[in-house]
Design an enzyme around this catalytic site. Structure first.
Site, short mmCIF file in Angstrom:
data_model
loop_
_atom_site.label_atom_id
_atom_site.label_comp_id
_atom_site.label_asym_id
_atom_site.label_seq_id
_atom_site.Cartn_x
_atom_site.Cartn_y
_atom_site.Cartn_z
N ASP A 1 24.87 9.16 49.03
CA ASP A 1 26.01 8.26 49.08
C ASP A 1 26.68 8.20 47.71
O ASP A 1 26.04 7.82 46.71
CB ASP A 1 25.53 6.87 49.49
N GLU B 1 32.52 15.75 41.89
CA GLU B 1 33.48 15.45 42.95
C GLU B 1 32.79 14.52 43.94
O GLU B 1 31.73 14.87 44.47
CB GLU B 1 33.97 16.71 43.67
N LYS C 1 43.15 -1.27 55.64
CA LYS C 1 43.12 -2.71 55.94
C LYS C 1 42.72 -3.52 54.71
O LYS C 1 41.80 -3.14 53.98
CB LYS C 1 42.16 -2.99 57.10
N ASP D 1 38.81 8.29 51.67
CA ASP D 1 39.20 7.40 52.76
C ASP D 1 40.09 6.29 52.19
O ASP D 1 39.69 5.58 51.26
CB ASP D 1 37.96 6.79 53.40
N TYR E 1 41.44 19.65 53.11
CA TYR E 1 42.45 18.71 53.59
C TYR E 1 43.82 19.01 53.00
O TYR E 1 44.84 19.00 53.69
CB TYR E 1 42.05 17.28 53.22
N GLU E 2 43.83 19.24 51.71
CA GLU E 2 45.09 19.47 51.01
C GLU E 2 45.84 20.67 51.58
O GLU E 2 47.06 20.62 51.79
CB GLU E 2 44.80 19.68 49.53
N ASP F 1 47.04 12.35 50.16
CA ASP F 1 48.29 12.44 50.90
C ASP F 1 48.75 11.05 51.31
O ASP F 1 49.80 10.90 51.92
CB ASP F 1 48.10 13.31 52.14
N THR G 1 41.93 21.47 48.14
CA THR G 1 40.81 21.13 49.01
C THR G 1 41.16 21.59 50.42
O THR G 1 42.30 21.99 50.69
CB THR G 1 40.55 19.62 49.03
#
Length: 212
Positions: A96, A44, A122, A118, A194-195, A154, A192
């Site tokens: 990273d 992941e 832009k 992320d 966030y989910e 999302d 997750t």
């Protein structure tokens, strides 16, 4: 995900090199030795606080998992969860996620999870999106033949971009879900952090499953 610096994070990470690696380059081509037994390896990228990767390791003991996170304090929270569960099929990496081909040998990985990455909305930041073609090239290199990529987000813009980018790169889609939590795929879904937060607010979650 930004988390305030935690004084206990560095000592905890330093105390558990058997679970979390801060120099993954040294294990390139030999990750199986970090686990109790050789099994397919799934990673992941951007594990956050580790809920998803820990739950996946609990649910699928026949699979080896690696969670990668660049933020030290966040990785330390995930490490706490991993240690609490004592999982022989879970390893963490503090590094990273953009340097995967430096950490893994060609064909060393079975599947990649991209969860709530992320979106870099832009246009000038397109090359930073984890489904941009240069990242897809790296994924294809480290994955086994016909290796898989799963993405959850999302962000509709990132989802649509990823579909186009991955299609243009030649990936085959095994599942596209415009409302994950109201689909059959929800039955086996592992959330997750966030989910869970987003779905509690009624936000739609998108998912795609693909392979090379």
């Amino acid at each position: 995900m930004r988390v305030r610096n935690k004084p206990w994070a560095e000592p905890l990470i330093a105390a558990h090199p058997e679970v979390i690696s801060t120099n993954p380059i040294e294990f390139k081509g030999n990750w199986q030795a970090r686990f109790k037994k050789p099994q397919p390896i799934r990673i992941e990228i951007g594990m956050g606080k580790g809920h998803f990767i820990v739950e996946m390791a609990l649910k699928y003991p026949e699979i080896n998992f690696i969670g990668i996170e660049i933020q030290r304090s966040v990785a330390a929270i995930a490490l706490k969860k991993a240690l609490a569960n004592g999982l022989p099929n879970l390893q963490l990496v503090l590094a990273d996620g953009a340097d995967l081909n430096e950490y893994f040998e060609d064909g060393e990985i079975d599947r990649i999870y991209l969860n709530f990455s992320d979106p870099w909305p832009k246009t000038r930041h397109e090359k930073r999106r984890l489904t941009y073609k240069t990242f897809l090239q790296v994924y294809r290199t480290i994955l086994v033949e016909h290796g898989a990529i799963e993405l959850k987000t999302d962000n509709q813009g990132l989802f649509e971009y990823s579909l186009l980018s991955m299609n243009n790169f030649g990936l085959v889609f095994d599942g596209v879900y415009l409302d994950l939590h109201h689909s059959d795929e929800a039955l086996e879904n592992v959330e997750t952090e966030y989910e869970h937060k987003f779905s509690e607010k009624g936000q739609r979650i998108y998912k795609l499953k693909s392979h090379f």
